[in-house]
Enzyme design. Structure first.
Site, short mmCIF file in Angstrom:
data_model
loop_
_atom_site.label_atom_id
_atom_site.label_comp_id
_atom_site.label_asym_id
_atom_site.label_seq_id
_atom_site.Cartn_x
_atom_site.Cartn_y
_atom_site.Cartn_z
N HIS A 272 0.88 -1.17 0.00
CA HIS A 272 0.00 0.00 0.00
C HIS A 272 0.91 1.21 0.00
CE1 HIS A 272 -3.58 -1.98 2.37
NE2 HIS A 272 -3.39 -2.54 1.20
N ASP A 317 -2.81 3.80 -1.67
CA ASP A 317 -3.66 3.66 -0.48
C ASP A 317 -4.12 5.05 -0.08
OD1 ASP A 317 -4.87 2.33 1.60
OD2 ASP A 317 -3.07 2.22 2.84
N HIS A 318 -5.37 5.27 -0.14
CA HIS A 318 -5.97 6.57 0.19
C HIS A 318 -5.51 7.65 -0.80
CE1 HIS A 318 -6.69 5.52 4.70
NE2 HIS A 318 -7.11 4.58 3.87
C1 CS2 Z 1 -6.65 0.27 4.86
C2 CS2 Z 1 -6.99 -0.52 6.10
O1 CS2 Z 1 -8.16 1.93 4.37
C3 CS2 Z 1 -7.13 1.65 4.95
O2 CS2 Z 1 -6.42 2.41 5.59
O3 CS2 Z 1 -5.31 0.29 4.59
O4 CS2 Z 1 -8.28 -0.25 6.50
C4 CS2 Z 1 -6.84 -1.98 5.78
O5 CS2 Z 1 -7.72 -2.31 4.76
C5 CS2 Z 1 -7.11 -2.94 6.90
O6 CS2 Z 1 -6.47 -2.56 8.06
C6 CS2 Z 1 -6.64 -4.32 6.50
O7 CS2 Z 1 -7.23 -5.28 7.28
MN MN Z 2 -2.98 0.43 4.18
#
Ligand code: CS2
Ligand code: MN
Length: 355
Positions: A272, A317-318
């Site tokens: 990520h 990620d995000h």
């Molecule tokens: C993800 C986490 O949205 C996010 O920040 O990286 O929610 C991730 O999906 C979970 O912790 C994984 O189990």
């Molecule tokens: Mn993450």
């Protein structure tokens, strides 16, 4: 590496598979069965239906995020036996459907924690942000209520209203659980599931705790290099691996991200990538992926992944909320598409300069 985007399914996501398909270089999605609860067995039929839908759009299911671990397994309660059996059944069904990557986390009670879901930046974009003083000043239920208005209608993972109603009981249950207990319970879980992972070649990829320190007095263990290497060693099987989430490990400025990546060669199954901008060591916001917009050196991060021969799925990620988009905070289309393109560009440059 295989560039992917997280997709929340057509009932929940504002982004469609057709849109994802048009992002250059994105070949797969990371998804889950969003209406299942931790502890349930996922049927083969439902997994197959999800796969068929994604494949019909010309994409691949590159992995599952997440098959969530029931709280009783983390707590080491006697009920964990049946719950782990169910987890094994789900892994078997995923394996039968040719899915070989499962992301999960071992964070007590809450998944990731932020104090603002729409902090405004100078360019007018909005981002998720975290401020330790705000956490210290609030009890969890209040914190949820104070941020609930910013979700664009989405329910944030771990903050579901029916869950929050019982959050106090869960806190009580964790009162006597130490870091050591949590390690022990994780070990027990992993030892039980490794045979099915070996049989179906399923890579388990633990997601780090976010932020990478204890919040609300709950124990947190997947936070730094020392602990993650301990976890690899305690169940020394290549299928016991990690999700390397730069935005989660990176919350602690003492974590040297490229160095951590290099130490996880062969066990890093999923990446990520996101960037954080620190205003102080205890106040950060999620920046654009570009190195110069935040505090991380994305070139060094991608280079470390390249150097260890990383071949697994990677996803931005995000992202920030930009261009007027209304979506689940962190999970809009535009900024994640920019992130994917940027990471692809770094990868291509590193690859060509190594030839
Ligand atoms: C993800 C986490 O949205 C996010 O920040 O990286 O929610 C991730 O999906 C979970 O912790 C994984 O189990
Ligand atoms: Mn993450």
């Amino acid at each position: 590496m295989e560039m992917t985007l997280r997709w929340y399914g057509k009932d929940f996501d504002t982004v469609s598979l057709e849109q994802i398909r048009q992002i250059p270089g994105v070949t797969g999605v990371i998804t889950t069965l969003y209406d299942t609860k931790p502890g349930e067995v996922w049927s083969r039929e439902r997994i197959k239906a999800m796969k068929d839908e994604v494949e019909a759009a010309g994409l691949k299911v590159a992995g599952i995020e997440s098959v969530n671990v029931h709280e009783d397994i983390k707590l080491g309660k006697p009920t964990r036996e049946q719950l782990i059996d169910n987890y094994i059944e789900t892994l078997k069904n995923l394996g039968e459907e040719d899915i070989h990557l499962v992301c999960y986390n071992f964070m007590p009670v809450f998944d990731w924690t932020r104090t603002e879901l729409a902090r405004k930046r100078a360019d007018g974009s909005t981002v998720l942000a975290y401020n330790q003083a705000a956490v210290d000043a609030l009890v969890p239920e209040e914190m949820f209520n104070s941020i609930a208005g910013d979700t664009n209608g989405a329910v944030m993972p771990g903050w579901e209203p029916d869950r929050l109603a019982h959050v106090k009981d869960l806190f009580d249950e964790y009162k006597n659980i130490t870091d050591e207990d949590l390690f022990e319970n994780l070990k027990y879980f992993l030892e039980r599931i490794m045979p099915v992972c070996d049989q179906y070649d399923i890579n388990m990829a633990i997601h780090p705790d976010d932020p990478a320190w204890p919040v609300f007095g709950l124990p947190r263990i997947i936070i730094n290099k020392e602990n993650i290497l301990r976890m690899m060693k305690m169940v020394d099987n290549p299928h016991n691996g990690v999700t390397f989430c730069t935005g989660s490990y990176g919350t602690n400025l003492e974590n040297d991200l490229p160095d951590m990546i290099r130490s996880l060669k062969g066990r890093l199954h999923f990446a990520h990538v996101r960037n954080l901008k620190f205003n102080s060591p205890t106040d950060f916001e999620e920046a654009a992926h570009l190195s110069s917009d935040g505090s991380f050196d994305m070139y060094e991060i991608v280079k470390a992944l390249y150097d260890i021969g990383f071949t697994g799925p990677i996803r931005p990620d995000h992202g920030r909320m930009i261009w007027g988009e209304k979506a689940m905070p962190g999970y809009g289309l535009y900024d994640r598409a920019l992130g994917a393109t940027y990471i692809n560009g770094l990868w291509e440059a590193i690859d060509k300069s190594n030839r």
